[in-house]
Enzyme design. Structure first.
Site, PDB file in Angstrom:
ATOM      1  N   ASP A   1      41.651  36.330  50.893  1.00 33.89           N
ATOM      2  CA  ASP A   1      42.267  36.183  52.211  1.00 33.89           C
ATOM      3  C   ASP A   1      43.729  36.603  52.121  1.00 33.89           C
ATOM      4  O   ASP A   1      44.191  37.067  51.073  1.00 33.89           O
ATOM      5  CB  ASP A   1      42.144  34.738  52.712  1.00 33.89           C
ATOM      6  CG  ASP A   1      41.936  34.667  54.222  1.00 33.89           C
ATOM      7  OD1 ASP A   1      42.809  35.174  54.958  1.00 33.89           O
ATOM      8  OD2 ASP A   1      40.913  34.126  54.663  1.00 33.89           O
TER       9      ASP A   1
ATOM     10  N   HIS B   1      42.509  40.113  57.174  1.00 35.98           N
ATOM     11  CA  HIS B   1      42.789  39.073  56.181  1.00 35.98           C
ATOM     12  C   HIS B   1      42.949  39.694  54.796  1.00 35.98           C
ATOM     13  O   HIS B   1      42.353  39.239  53.810  1.00 35.98           O
ATOM     14  CB  HIS B   1      41.678  38.023  56.183  1.00 35.98           C
ATOM     15  CG  HIS B   1      41.693  37.138  57.395  1.00 35.98           C
ATOM     16  ND1 HIS B   1      42.680  36.196  57.616  1.00 35.98           N
ATOM     17  CD2 HIS B   1      40.856  37.073  58.458  1.00 35.98           C
ATOM     18  CE1 HIS B   1      42.439  35.571  58.768  1.00 35.98           C
ATOM     19  NE2 HIS B   1      41.345  36.101  59.303  1.00 35.98           N
TER      20      HIS B   1
ATOM     21  N   GLU C   1      38.724  38.407  62.945  1.00 35.96           N
ATOM     22  CA  GLU C   1      40.151  38.361  63.249  1.00 35.96           C
ATOM     23  C   GLU C   1      40.916  39.561  62.681  1.00 35.96           C
ATOM     24  O   GLU C   1      41.910  39.402  61.966  1.00 35.96           O
ATOM     25  CB  GLU C   1      40.755  37.050  62.722  1.00 35.96           C
ATOM     26  CG  GLU C   1      40.153  35.815  63.377  1.00 35.96           C
ATOM     27  CD  GLU C   1      40.703  34.515  62.810  1.00 35.96           C
ATOM     28  OE1 GLU C   1      40.800  33.539  63.566  1.00 35.96           O
ATOM     29  OE2 GLU C   1      41.029  34.463  61.607  1.00 35.96           O
TER      30      GLU C   1
END
Length: 751
Positions: free
Chosen positions: A186, A258, A321
Site C-alpha cells: 500500500d 495505493h 481508489e
C-alpha cells in the site's frame, strides 16, 4: 394412544434439546439430540493412523485438558471413516458428520478438510462441557453454505509479526473460516520481499513517521516506522502453517493505485519524476502506477514471485481508489487512451486490469479485485470483492462473474463496535455485533441462477488506527464469530439473543487463550426512537435489562439510580448516563449521551436522496434525533452521502415560529469528505410551494468549520426544507481527486 405417545416423545425430545445448551459457533446445519451422554475421559483414545496434521492440531488445542493415546479402531473412543461420493449427494468437500454416543465419537467426511471441521466442532463441545465432564449424545450433519469465508488483515499501515499472523490464522480456523486475505502492499508500506526488486523493501518498507489520533487532528508521532517486511522464507512458513489448518491465503498486491511505497523505490514507474516517499498520512494519493511497458514488466515480475509463494487460485490485485489526476496530465496515458480507443481514464483503468489479468491467467491463476475494477468494463475472468456496498457484487453476478461480498456497512471491522465515547479510536462508522450477524450475503436483487456467483463473505480489518496485535484482537472479537455464522449459512437475526448467549459462553475460551476481546455487548446501548413529545431513548444490554440504571443530571449512575423500565422520554436538552449493575456492583462501562433539543426534534422528516449504505445508521431520523455529531468521530451520529446533495424536508405538524436554523457538516479530505458547496433554507405552508429565506456559500461554511447557524429572521411556517449541496467532484491535488466527494451531515435544528 400411539399418537399420544408419539406427540409426548417429540415434546420430551424438544425439551431435552432446549435444556442442552450447545455453545457452538458457527451453529451446525443439522443437529439431533440422542439419548445419553459421552463421559470425557482424562485420556482419550484415538483411532490409529488418523489424518496427521489435523490430529496434531486437535491435540495441541486440547493440551492441558486431555491426554491422548492411540488404539485400534474397534477399541478407540474417537474413530474416523472417510466417505466416498457416489452421484450428486448435495454435500461438498467440507461436509462432515459427527456422531457422539455414550460409547464413542464417530466422524465421517469426504476430505481431511471435513475431518478438520468436525474436530473444531468437537473441540468446542469439549471446551463447553469441561466443567461437568460430559458431552450430550448428538448427531450432527454439517457443511457451510458459502465456499469463501474470509478475513482480511492490513499489514501496511501497521505491521504484525509472523507469530501474530499465525495467531490470526488460528482464530480463523477456530471458527471455520477458510480464507485469509493478506494485504501486503500500500502507500504506507511494502511488506513482501521481492528478490528481483530489493529496493521495494530497502526503501518501501519504512516511513519517516506515522499519523496519530483522529485524522482531523493532522498530528504525527515523529518516529521512524520500519523497515518491516516478510522474507520469502517467512511467507512460505506462514502459507504452510495456514494449509495445515485448511486456510487459503490470498495475497494482495495493490495496483494501479495505493502505490506510493513502490514508487518511492522505483519512481520511474510513475507518471511524474517524483521523488516519492511512503505515505505518513492515511488516505488516497494522486501518484499511481503509470500504465507503460516498464510498469507492466515490473508488475509481471513481482507477480511471478508472488505466484510462486502462494498456491491460491486467486491473486488479489487491488484496483480500488485509483485517482485519475496523474493520468489526465500524462502525455503517455492520453496517447494510450487514443491509441486503444478508450472512452476516458476509467477505460484506461479497465485496460490496466485487463492486461494484468491476461498475464495472471497465463500463469494458471485468476484475479480478484475491489469493486472499482468494474470501472470501464470488467476483465473477462475477474472476480469482484464488493466493498462500497452490494451493487458491485450484484453487477458482477448478473454478468456471470464471481463475487465476494464485503460491504463496509456490515463487514468493516475497523469501524466502531460500541459507543464511540467508550471505544478505542477507530476509522469511523458503527458496526456492532448484531449488525454483522444480520447480514445476508445473497442480495435480494439476484435470482437463483445469479446467486450461484456469490462465492461468499469476508470481513476486512484496515489498521490505520490499530497499532498493536492486542488491538487487532479487540477489533475482530467477537465480531468474527458473527461473520463465521453468516458465512456458514446458519445465522438467523430472529435468534440473535440466543447467538449472543453462545458468544458470551465463548468468552471463557478467549479468556483462557489470553485474547483481548471487546466487551461492548455488556455495555448499555441506546437507540433514539420517536417519543410522546419529541424523542425517546431506548436502553438495552445483553444482560438482564432490570440491571440498567440511569441518571438525567449528568452524574454517573449508581445501583440506587433510576431503574430502567421503558424508553426515557426526552422533551428538553439533557445528558443521560447509563450503566449495568449486578448485585449492586457496576458491571459495564458508563455510557453517556447528550441530547440538545430544538423545535425539529422528533418531527417528521423526509429525504429526497438516501444516504450511502455504509453511513445510513438511523436513516433520516438521525438528522432530527437531538444528538449532535462528534466531528472527530465518524460514528453512528452522522449520515454520509457520496456525490449526492442532502435535501431534507421537516414537517413541524403545525405552524411553528423560529428565527434560527442550524446543521453540522464536516471535512476529512483524506477520507474524501468535503464541506458542502452551499446551503439554502426554504419554508412552506403546504409542502408544495417553497420560498427560499436564507443561503450560505462555501467560504462561510468553511469559516464556520462546518458548524452552521443561520439567522432566518422571524418565521412562522409548517414546513422547512434544508438543501445542502455536495462539493461534487474532488479537485486535483486532493486525495481521491476526480472521484465523487462525500458529504457528511448531522442534526438539523430550529430555534
Amino acid at each position: 394412544m400411539l399418537r399420544f405417545l408419539f406427540i409426548f416423545s417429540v415434546l420430551i425430545s424438544d425439551m431435552l434439546f432446549s435444556q442442552t445448551q450447545l455453545n457452538l459457533i458457527p451453529y451446525p446445519q443439522n443437529v439431533s439430540v440422542l439419548d445419553g451422554e459421552f463421559a470425557i475421559p482424562a485420556t482419550l483414545s484415538l483411532q490409529e493412523k488418523l489424518p496427521e496434521d489435523e490430529t496434531e492440531y486437535f491435540k495441541k488445542r486440547l493440551k492441558g485438558r486431555l491426554k491422548f493415546q492411540d488404539a485400534p479402531k474397534e477399541k478407540a473412543q474417537l474413530v474416523y471413516s472417510q466417505l466416498s461420493k457416489t452421484g450428486n449427494t448435495g454435500q461438498n468437500d467440507e461436509f462432515y458428520s459427527l456422531e457422539i454416543s455414550p460409547k464413542n465419537i464417530q466422524i465421517r467426511s469426504y476430505t481431511n478438510q471435513g475431518f478438520f471441521l468436525a474436530l473444531q466442532t468437537l473441540i468446542q463441545l469439549i471446551e463447553g462441557h469441561q466443567d461437568n465432564k460430559k458431552i450430550p449424545a448428538l448427531n450432527i450433519e454439517d457443511q457451510p453454505e458459502f465456499a469463501w469465508r474470509g478475513m482480511h488483515l492490513d499489514v501496511c499501515r501497521h505491521f504484525f509479526t509472523v507469530e501474530e499472523v499465525k495467531q490470526y490464522i488460528d482464530y480463523l480456523a477456530m471458527y471455520k473460516l477458510n480464507t485469509f486475505h493478506w494485504h501486503l502492499t500500500d502507500d504506507q508500506g511494502w511488506r513482501i520481499e521481492i528478490k528481483k526488486y530489493p529496493k521495494l523493501t530497502e526503501i518501501g518498507s519504512k516511513r519517516k513517521e506515522s499519523m496519530i489520533g483522529a485524522y482531523v487532528d493532522n498530528t504525527f508521532d515523529g518516529k521512524p516506522y520500519g523497515p518491516f517486511f516478510y522474507t520469502q522464507e517467512q511467507i512460505k512458513d506462514v502459507v504452510k502453517y495456514a494449509q495445515k489448518q485448511h486456510i487459503t491465503i490470498v495475497p494482495e498486491i495493490e495496483m494501479p493505485g495505493h502505490a506510493l511505497a513502490a514508487l518511492s523505490a522505483y519512481p520511474e514507474l510513475a507518471c511524474t519524476k517524483g521523488p516519492f516517499e511512503p505515505a505518513t498520512k492515511w488516505g488516497v494519493f494522486d501518484d499511481v502506477f503509470c500504465p507503460k511497458d516498464e510498469t507492466f514488466t515490473f508488475l509481471e515480475n513481482v507477480l511471478d514471485e508472488v505466484i510462486q509463494l502462494f498456491p491460491s487460485q486467486y491473486i488479489h490485485i487491488g484496483g480500488d481508489e485509483c485517482p485519475k489526476t496523474r493520468w489526465k496530465e500524462c502525455a503517455h496515458c492520453q496517447e494510450l487512451i487514443r491509441k486503444n480507443n478508450l472512452k476516458d481514464e476509467h477505460g484506461l483503468q479497465s485496460y490496466f486490469i485487463h492486461r494484468i489479468e491476461k498475464y495472471v491467467n497465463k500463469k494458471g491463476r485468476k484475479i480478484i479485485g475491489w469493486d472499482e475494477i468494474l470501472e470501464g468494463g470488467l476483465a473477462p475472468n475477474a472476480a469482484v470483492m464488493s466493498w462500497t456496498g452490494v451493487n458491485g457484487g450484484i453487477e458482477a453476478a448478473k454478468s456471470k462473474h464471481f463475487a465476494v461480498m464485503t460491504p463496509g456497512s456490515y463487514c468493516y471491522f475497523d469501524h466502531y463496535q460500541g459507543d464511540p465515547q467508550s471505544e478505542p479510536n477507530a476509522f469511523g462508522g458503527y458496526t456492532p455485533l448484531d449488525k454483522v450477524y444480520s447480514y445476508g450475503p445473497i442480495p435480494s436483487e439476484l435470482n437463483a441462477g445469479q446467486a450461484k456467483y456469490i462465492l461468499g463473505v469476508q470481513a476486512n480489518l484496515w489498521t490505520e488506527y490499530i497499532l498493536d496485535f492486542k488491538h487487532v484482537q479487540y477489533m475482530i472479537f467477537p465480531r468474527l464469530m458473527a461473520l463465521s455464522e453468516v458465512g456458514w449459512g446458519t445465522a438467523d437475526s430472529k435468534k440473535y439473543k440466543e447467538f449472543e448467549n453462545r458468544v458470551v459462553n465463548q468468552f471463557k475460551v478467549l479468556d483462557k487463550m489470553n485474547i483481548n476481546y471487546a466487551k461492548s455487548i455488556y455495555n448499555v446501548s441506546g437507540k433514539v426512537i420517536k417519543g410522546d413529545n419529541g424523542v425517546a431513548y431506548e436502553l438495552s444490554t445483553s444482560q438482564n435489562p432490570k440491571g440498567i440504571r440511569y441518571t438525567l443530571d449528568g452524574t454517573d449512575p449508581s445501583a440506587n439510580s433510576n431503574a430502567y423500565q421503558s424508553p426515557v422520554q426526552i422533551s428538553k436538552s439533557v445528558t443521560i448516563k447509563s450503566a449495568y449493575f449486578e448485585d449492586g456492583q457496576l458491571k459495564s462501562a458508563v455510557s453517556s449521551q447528550e441530547f440538545i433539543t430544538s423545535k425539529t426534534t422528533g418531527k417528521s422528516i423526509t429525504l429526497e436522496e438516501q444516504p450511502s449504505e455504509n453511513y445510513a445508521f438511523g436513516g433520516a431520523f438521525t438528522l432530527i434525533d437531538g444528538i449532535i455529531g462528534n466531528q472527530r468521530q465518524l460514528g453512528k451520529t452522522w449520515l454520509g452521502f457520496q456525490g449526492k446533495d442532502v435535501v431534507a424536508t421537516i414537517d413541524f405538524g403545525q405552524k411553528t415560529q423560529f428565527s434560527e436554523v442550524y446543521f453540522n457538516t464536516l471535512e476529512n479530505k483524506g477520507s474524501w469528505i468535503h464541506f458542502a458547496k452551499s446551503a439554502q433554507i426554504f419554508v412552506s405552508d403546504d409542502n408544495k410551494n417553497f420560498k427560499m429565506i436564507k443561503e450560505i456559500g462555501k467560504d462561510d461554511i468553511r469559516n464556520a468549520k462546518g458548524k452552521i447557524k443561520l439567522n432566518t429572521g422571524n418565521q412562522n411556517t409548517r414546513y422547512i426544507k434544508v438543501k445542502i449541496e455536495n462539493a461534487g467532484i474532488i479537485p486535483a491535488g486532493n486525495p481521491g481527486a476526480d472521484s465523487k466527494a462525500w458529504l457528511f451531515v448531522d442534526e438539523i435544528g430550529a430555534l
